[in-house]
Design a protein around this motif. Structure first.
Motif, PDB file in Angstrom:
ATOM      1  N   PHE A 143       1.056  -1.216  -0.143  1.00 28.16           N
ATOM      2  CA  PHE A 143      -0.144   0.385   0.220  1.00 28.16           C
ATOM      3  C   PHE A 143       0.574   1.412  -0.153  1.00 28.16           C
ATOM      4  O   PHE A 143       0.200   2.051   0.854  1.00 28.16           O
ATOM      5  N   GLY A 144       1.945   1.387  -1.085  1.00 31.18           N
ATOM      6  CA  GLY A 144       2.671   2.615  -1.230  1.00 31.18           C
ATOM      7  C   GLY A 144       3.960   2.668   0.002  1.00 31.18           C
ATOM      8  O   GLY A 144       4.859   2.978  -0.414  1.00 31.18           O
ATOM      9  N   GLN A 275      -2.550   8.702  -0.230  1.00 29.40           N
ATOM     10  CA  GLN A 275      -2.210   7.243  -1.551  1.00 29.40           C
ATOM     11  C   GLN A 275      -1.423   7.055  -2.392  1.00 29.40           C
ATOM     12  O   GLN A 275      -1.273   8.052  -2.867  1.00 29.40           O
ATOM     13  N   ARG A 276      -1.031   6.062  -2.319  1.00 30.40           N
ATOM     14  CA  ARG A 276       0.153   5.775  -3.776  1.00 30.40           C
ATOM     15  C   ARG A 276      -0.589   6.419  -4.787  1.00 30.40           C
ATOM     16  O   ARG A 276       0.564   7.240  -5.841  1.00 30.40           O
TER      17      ARG A 276
END
Length: 358
Positions: A143-144, A275-276
């Motif tokens: 998740f990044g 987020q990413r």
């Protein structure tokens, strides 16, 4: 259009190479529209749908489980539909700042058993065809997060215990096969090793991000899965909309960005921009890929999906949509081929920008 069927791992599950992802149901997509999307997907020959106990997304307490409930209500309205579909859902890993999922800081065997029973009730079905661990109980780069940091390890439940719980579900007839998501090469190897050593259910799939902006799967996990016969379910093939071209002009958060839940989830939800997929580098890279698509007579969506649809690494590509029109466009991209020159140009961009949405 008739889709070929793909075997998932060593299981007897045969699925279409396109899977309908449903995490928008219950947030961006209301129940009536979600049912229309499910109707259309089934009518067009897609036999594979994926959901999760924590959906809808963005995750919040009031919509946790809403997606499964919507799907369950659709099954109730369409008694024959359940037997035509391979149904996949997921048990959430440790809460990751979402205490409404479960009270425990980790995820133990009892959590898995309880979560499955709750999913079965919401889905109004007796069995889940593919039950996946949504993210590892271990602390892993996902998740990044780019790097593994052993000092942050808080694991309290062994992989063996998780497999024991999954084995109970299989033995009880509640689950047919099991899979992983957001996993690493170590995790896939260890789940397979322990399953084979102790006669426990063997993981058949891993559901990880895979798209033009995130090809980290190709950095060792592809070999792992190939040699162990674990099938990749590729999620976010359009990078949360960045690879559709909708943000090329206005960006994701400016005054001319696509507005509204259907206009663009990145614009609609501030939490997603953090987020990413919301990184400036990700949008800059997406614009380069989108230009390449247009320069070669394709829409950005066609090229991005064709990249996943035609890669040997991918068993099935999970598409998420907010309308029947989006669903049709994504399905119509099946059959698009990428020339050697386009593939070489894609690799050249990747060499320059690497994986900005890892």
């Amino acid at each position: 259009m008739t889709f070929p069927l793909v075997q998932l791992g060593t299981s007897d599950l045969r699925v279409t190479p396109i899977c309908l992802g449903t995490m928008t149901f219950g947030e961006q997509v209301n129940e009536a529209d979600a049912h229309a999307i499910l109707d259309r997907s089934l009518a067009r020959g897609v036999n594979f749908i994926d959901t999760a106990e924590m959906y809808a997304v963005p995750a919040k307490a009031e919509t946790c489980g809403a997606t499964e409930t919507i799907i369950g209500n659709w099954f109730a309205k369409n008694p024959g539909a359940r037997n035509q579909l391979v149904l996949a859902t997921k048990v959430a890993g440790p809460s990751r700042g979402m205490p409404w999922i479960r009270e425990n800081s980790g995820m133990n065997g009892q959590d898995i058993l309880a979560a499955c029973d709750a999913s079965l009730r919401r889905l109004q079905t007796d069995v889940i065809d593919l039950y996946q661990i949504h993210w590892p109980e271990r602390h892993v780069p996902a998740f990044g997060m780019a790097y593994y940091d052993p000092s942050k390890e808080k694991s309290v439940t062994s992989i063996h215990e998780q497999l024991d719980a999954l084995a109970q579900l299989v033995k009880a007839g509640k689950v047919r096969y099991v899979g992983l998501s957001n996993e690493t090469p170590y995790g896939v190897h260890e789940f397979v090793r322990l399953a084979e050593q102790h006669g426990l259910p063997r993981v058949q799939t891993v559901q990880n991000p895979y798209c033009l902006l995130n090809r980290t799967y190709e950095n060792a996990l592809d070999e792992t899965c190939h040699r162990l016969n674990v099938a990749l379910l590729a999620y976010s093939p359009l990078a949360f909309g960045l690879l559709t071209g909708k943000y090329d002009e206005g960006g994701i958060d400016g005054p001319t960005a696509p507005q509204g839940a259907q206009g663009g989830r990145m614009s609609a939800y501030e939490s997603m921009r953090k987020q990413r997929w919301g990184r400036p580098e990700a949008l800059a890279a997406a614009r380069r890929y989108n230009t390449l698509a247009r320069d070669n007579g394709m829409t950005p969506t066609q090229m991005a999906l064709a990249f996943c649809y035609t890669k040997w690494q991918v068993a099935s590509t999970i598409i998420g949509v907010t309308s029947v029109a989006q669903l049709d466009a994504d399905l119509d991209a099946w059959g698009t081929t990428l020339s050697p020159e386009v593939l070489a140009a894609i690799d050249a961009i990747r060499w320059d920008v690497r994986d900005p949405a890892l």
